[in-house]
Design a protein around this motif. Structure first.
Motif, short mmCIF file in Angstrom:
data_model
loop_
_atom_site.label_atom_id
_atom_site.label_comp_id
_atom_site.label_asym_id
_atom_site.label_seq_id
_atom_site.Cartn_x
_atom_site.Cartn_y
_atom_site.Cartn_z
N ILE A 1 -2.49 7.14 6.76
CA ILE A 1 -2.23 6.70 5.32
C ILE A 1 -2.44 4.88 4.63
N ILE B 1 0.74 -1.07 0.18
CA ILE B 1 -0.19 0.16 -0.01
C ILE B 1 0.44 1.69 0.06
N LEU B 2 1.87 1.14 1.04
CA LEU B 2 3.21 2.42 1.33
C LEU B 2 3.70 2.89 -0.22
N LYS C 1 2.59 1.99 -2.91
CA LYS C 1 1.29 2.66 -4.27
C LYS C 1 1.47 3.95 -4.08
N TYR C 2 0.93 4.01 -3.35
CA TYR C 2 0.70 5.30 -2.59
C TYR C 2 2.15 7.15 -2.38
#
Length: 477
Positions: A307, A199-200, A202-203
């Motif tokens: 986040i 997820i990080l 991609k963020y």
């Protein structure tokens, strides 16, 4: 939609209830003697043992402190891991199997038997209690940071929950139950890190974008923060802390045999390698997104609430809590074992019944869990610095007498006492009185050199241990 705080509160409640109900009863059935309570009946296999070793070392110092150090200093903190793994290599070859074979219940028990010294038993037990009060302070402090970041509550509330849950399953189940709980905790930690990294990245737009932002922020975050002298000192601290840590050695003593110890250390190595990559990415990405946090220790909790989606963030927060819990559990077992087995059972009341020793163990466990909570409220330093201080002291007090005592017939009671106390006190003196002129020399290096020199020097001029004791540990020539 529920917010992060609500989902985390529900997930944490379910996790704590499952830990208490699922394992406390099993532990109560199995822990019928003090030795069984402290060594799990020496029945732990390689997979559970490897997970337990990893969970014992992966603590607040890792998921909060190490992420915070990557946040603050960038890539360079990754160099601590070769030191950690070298420590495990030393343990696998020179310490773990031999310590398991000698049959000692605790590290003070081993030192007392190997060097024929009741004084060394008492002194090393008191040293362990002192060092681990420092280490527990870091764990409680990290837990307080999590609750303050997520709920806006005073740190004491998070510390209280940690203390109550850990004390319940530790006092009831002992090392056996703790080892199986560690398997669940490691699975949660590895799984939550994997989800968070995906997820990080991609963020943040991927590793390349993260690297570009960090270079713009401060080139040292990518190109190198520390000098090689500082890196080597850090590696020495972690290597010594791992190889001679009493809470890790307690896990080794719980395993079936010498071969199990070696396999378990291999399993632990793999788990830690996966975790090291995950926390590196987490720390760097959080720095690129939130470059100016008031405290680097806020990086992990802030990521979870700012986040990650609520469910993923809550899973990561539960992983943080479980990592702290597993480390607190291992420390409490070793510290209370020093009180009940080495101080009470061997020194104060050698004829105490198993029931009395178990009661002493559980009462001391509760007391030792309360004291560091009060210290943690003062917030003496960042979490990683406190963990480093504890690792430094562990290595300087115990590494030399443990590794030389297990691998060499040479040694005397007086030499072991001088080495144990002298190495630790030299490190403390150097860290508290050293001037800027010698800032590149770490207290761990001074402590180990002092401990080694005293072991050899005093051992040469004082009576050696008896041949009967040497035969117990080394067999016939």
């Amino acid at each position: 939609m529920f917010d992060h705080a609500t989902i985390f509160a529900v997930a944490l409640c379910l996790y704590c209830i499952s830990i208490i109900l699922g394992f406390a009863f099993a532990g109560k059935v199995r822990s019928q003697s003090e030795e069984n309570f402290l060594t799990a009946g020496r029945s732990i296999g390689p997979l559970v043992g490897g997970a337990a070793l990893a969970a014992t070392q992966i603590s607040a110092g890792t998921l909060v402190g190490t992420v915070g150090r990557h946040y603050a200093t960038g890539l360079d903190w990754i160099w601590i891991w070769p030191g950690v793994w070298f420590g495990w290599l030393v343990s696998a070859v020179f310490i773990g199997p031999k310590l398991r074979a000698c049959g000692a219940v605790t590290v003070p028990d081993y030192l007392s038997l190997r060097f024929e010294s009741a004084f060394l038993r008492v002194a090393s037990a008191l040293v362990i209690i002192f060092i681990y009060i420092i280490s527990l302070t870091a764990q409680y402090q990290a837990c307080g940071i999590i609750f303050q970041t997520v709920f806006g509550l005073k740190p004491i509330y998070g510390m209280g929950i940690l203390l109550i849950v850990t004390a319940i399953y530790t006092t009831v189940g002992g090392l056996r139950v703790s080892s199986y709980i560690d398997v669940i905790q490691v699975a949660i930690i590895v799984g939550s890190l994997a989800i968070s990294v995906v997820i990080l990245l991609k963020y943040a737009g991927g590793l390349r974008a993260t690297g570009d932002l960090l270079t713009m922020l401060d080139p040292k975050l990518i190109r190198g923060w520390y000098g090689w002298g500082q890196i080597i000192s850090l590696q020495v601290i972690f290597a010594l802390g791992i190889a001679s840590a009493p809470n890790e050695m307690a896990r080794l003593s719980s395993m079936r045999d010498k071969a199990t110890v070696r396999y378990a250390i291999g399993v632990c190595f793999i788990i830690q390698a996966l975790i090291s990559v995950g926390i590196l990415i987490v720390g760097l990405v959080i720095r690129s997104i939130f470059p100016y946090l008031l405290s680097a220790d806020q990086a992990s909790p802030l990521m979870s609430v700012a986040i990650l989606p609520p469910l993923a963030g809550s899973i990561f927060l539960v992983a943080l809590f479980s990592a702290i819990m597993s480390n607190v559990n291992s420390i409490l077992l070793v510290s209370s074992g020093s009180v009940s087995h080495d101080l009470y059972g061997k020194f104060i009341n050698p004829f105490a019944s198993e029931k009395r020793k178990l009661l002493c163990n559980r009462l001391s466990l509760v007391f030792l869990s309360l004291l560091p909570a009060g210290l943690a409220l003062y917030g003496f330093s960042d979490v990683q610095s406190t963990v480093l201080a504890a690792a430094r002291l562990v290595g300087c007090f115990f590494f030399v007498p443990v590794i030389l005592g297990l691998n060499s017939r040479f040694g005397s009671s007086s030499g072991a006492i001088a080495s144990t106390l002298g190495g630790g006190m030299a490190a403390i003196y150097w860290e508290t009185r050293n001037s800027e002129r010698f800032a590149s020399i770490d207290g761990a290096e001074i402590g180990i050199l002092t401990a080694f020199g005293l072991y050899i020097l005093v051992g040469n001029f004082t009576p050696r241990v008896s041949q009967q004791t040497l035969r117990r540990f080394f067999g016939e020539r």
